[in-house]
Design a protein around this motif. Structure first.
Motif, PDB file in Angstrom:
ATOM      1  N   MET A   1       0.845  -1.173   0.000  1.00  0.00           N
ATOM      2  CA  MET A   1       0.000   0.000   0.000  1.00  0.00           C
ATOM      3  C   MET A   1       0.894   1.240   0.000  1.00  0.00           C
ATOM      4  O   MET A   1       1.811   1.339   0.787  1.00  0.00           O
ATOM      5  CB  MET A   1      -0.895  -0.036   1.233  1.00  0.00           C
ATOM      6  N   LYS A   2       0.616   2.167  -0.853  1.00  0.00           N
ATOM      7  CA  LYS A   2       1.408   3.392  -0.924  1.00  0.00           C
ATOM      8  C   LYS A   2       1.024   4.322   0.227  1.00  0.00           C
ATOM      9  O   LYS A   2      -0.060   4.240   0.766  1.00  0.00           O
ATOM     10  CB  LYS A   2       1.182   4.081  -2.260  1.00  0.00           C
ATOM     11  N   PRO A   3       1.918   5.234   0.608  1.00  0.00           N
ATOM     12  CA  PRO A   3       1.609   6.106   1.741  1.00  0.00           C
ATOM     13  C   PRO A   3       0.490   7.079   1.418  1.00  0.00           C
ATOM     14  O   PRO A   3       0.335   7.516   0.286  1.00  0.00           O
ATOM     15  CB  PRO A   3       2.923   6.837   1.978  1.00  0.00           C
ATOM     16  N   LEU A   4      -0.285   7.396   2.439  1.00  0.00           N
ATOM     17  CA  LEU A   4      -1.338   8.394   2.309  1.00  0.00           C
ATOM     18  C   LEU A   4      -0.722   9.750   2.613  1.00  0.00           C
ATOM     19  O   LEU A   4      -0.375  10.047   3.743  1.00  0.00           O
ATOM     20  CB  LEU A   4      -2.476   8.093   3.294  1.00  0.00           C
ATOM     21  N   LEU A   5      -0.540  10.552   1.589  1.00  0.00           N
ATOM     22  CA  LEU A   5       0.109  11.851   1.751  1.00  0.00           C
ATOM     23  C   LEU A   5      -0.886  12.948   1.415  1.00  0.00           C
ATOM     24  O   LEU A   5      -1.394  13.017   0.308  1.00  0.00           O
ATOM     25  CB  LEU A   5       1.333  11.950   0.838  1.00  0.00           C
ATOM     26  N   THR A   6      -1.157  13.797   2.395  1.00  0.00           N
ATOM     27  CA  THR A   6      -2.101  14.887   2.172  1.00  0.00           C
ATOM     28  C   THR A   6      -1.406  16.225   1.986  1.00  0.00           C
ATOM     29  O   THR A   6      -1.981  17.133   1.422  1.00  0.00           O
ATOM     30  CB  THR A   6      -3.076  14.999   3.358  1.00  0.00           C
ATOM     31  N   ASP A   7      -0.193  16.361   2.457  1.00  0.00           N
ATOM     32  CA  ASP A   7       0.567  17.600   2.308  1.00  0.00           C
ATOM     33  C   ASP A   7       1.181  17.625   0.912  1.00  0.00           C
ATOM     34  O   ASP A   7       1.917  16.730   0.533  1.00  0.00           O
ATOM     35  CB  ASP A   7       1.665  17.655   3.373  1.00  0.00           C
ATOM     36  N   PRO A   8       0.881  18.643   0.085  1.00  0.00           N
ATOM     37  CA  PRO A   8       1.387  18.658  -1.292  1.00  0.00           C
ATOM     38  C   PRO A   8       2.914  18.686  -1.390  1.00  0.00           C
ATOM     39  O   PRO A   8       3.474  18.132  -2.319  1.00  0.00           O
ATOM     40  CB  PRO A   8       0.780  19.915  -1.900  1.00  0.00           C
ATOM     41  N   THR A   9       3.584  19.290  -0.423  1.00  0.00           N
ATOM     42  CA  THR A   9       5.051  19.324  -0.462  1.00  0.00           C
ATOM     43  C   THR A   9       5.630  17.929  -0.287  1.00  0.00           C
ATOM     44  O   THR A   9       6.523  17.512  -1.025  1.00  0.00           O
ATOM     45  CB  THR A   9       5.591  20.256   0.640  1.00  0.00           C
ATOM     46  N   ILE A  10       5.119  17.189   0.689  1.00  0.00           N
ATOM     47  CA  ILE A  10       5.587  15.830   0.921  1.00  0.00           C
ATOM     48  C   ILE A  10       5.247  14.944  -0.270  1.00  0.00           C
ATOM     49  O   ILE A  10       6.044  14.100  -0.681  1.00  0.00           O
ATOM     50  CB  ILE A  10       4.982  15.264   2.220  1.00  0.00           C
ATOM     51  N   LEU A  11       4.073  15.134  -0.858  1.00  0.00           N
ATOM     52  CA  LEU A  11       3.679  14.342  -2.023  1.00  0.00           C
ATOM     53  C   LEU A  11       4.637  14.575  -3.183  1.00  0.00           C
ATOM     54  O   LEU A  11       5.049  13.625  -3.854  1.00  0.00           O
ATOM     55  CB  LEU A  11       2.249  14.684  -2.435  1.00  0.00           C
ATOM     56  N   ASN A  12       5.034  15.834  -3.421  1.00  0.00           N
ATOM     57  CA  ASN A  12       5.975  16.129  -4.513  1.00  0.00           C
ATOM     58  C   ASN A  12       7.343  15.520  -4.241  1.00  0.00           C
ATOM     59  O   ASN A  12       7.999  15.025  -5.157  1.00  0.00           O
ATOM     60  CB  ASN A  12       6.094  17.634  -4.721  1.00  0.00           C
ATOM     61  N   ILE A  13       7.800  15.555  -2.984  1.00  0.00           N
ATOM     62  CA  ILE A  13       9.079  14.924  -2.637  1.00  0.00           C
ATOM     63  C   ILE A  13       8.999  13.427  -2.884  1.00  0.00           C
ATOM     64  O   ILE A  13       9.918  12.813  -3.420  1.00  0.00           O
ATOM     65  CB  ILE A  13       9.446  15.230  -1.170  1.00  0.00           C
TER      66      ILE A  13
END
Length: 56
Positions: A1-13
């Motif tokens: 399962m891929k991580p649940l990322l809600t912060d756009p900065t963390i998602l882009n990283i």
């Protein structure tokens, strides 16, 4: 399962490096442009959710 990322900065990283471990983010720290810690968010509790989807 891929991580649940809600912060756009963390998602882009994650999209660039794909090196964030899978699972929950237990602690999140935000620093200012001066390198000072502005706020911290910690995971306190995890509640599993079970649901059934019925499509007629």
């Amino acid at each position: 399962m891929k991580p649940l990322l809600t912060d756009p900065t963390i998602l882009n990283i994650w999209r660039l490096n794909k090196n964030i471990p899978y699972g929950l983010i237990v602690e999140k720290q935000v620093y200012s442009s001066k390198g000072e810690l502005t706020w911290t968010e910690k995971l306190k509790e995890v509640n599993p959710v079970n649901f059934n989807l019925l499509i007629k």
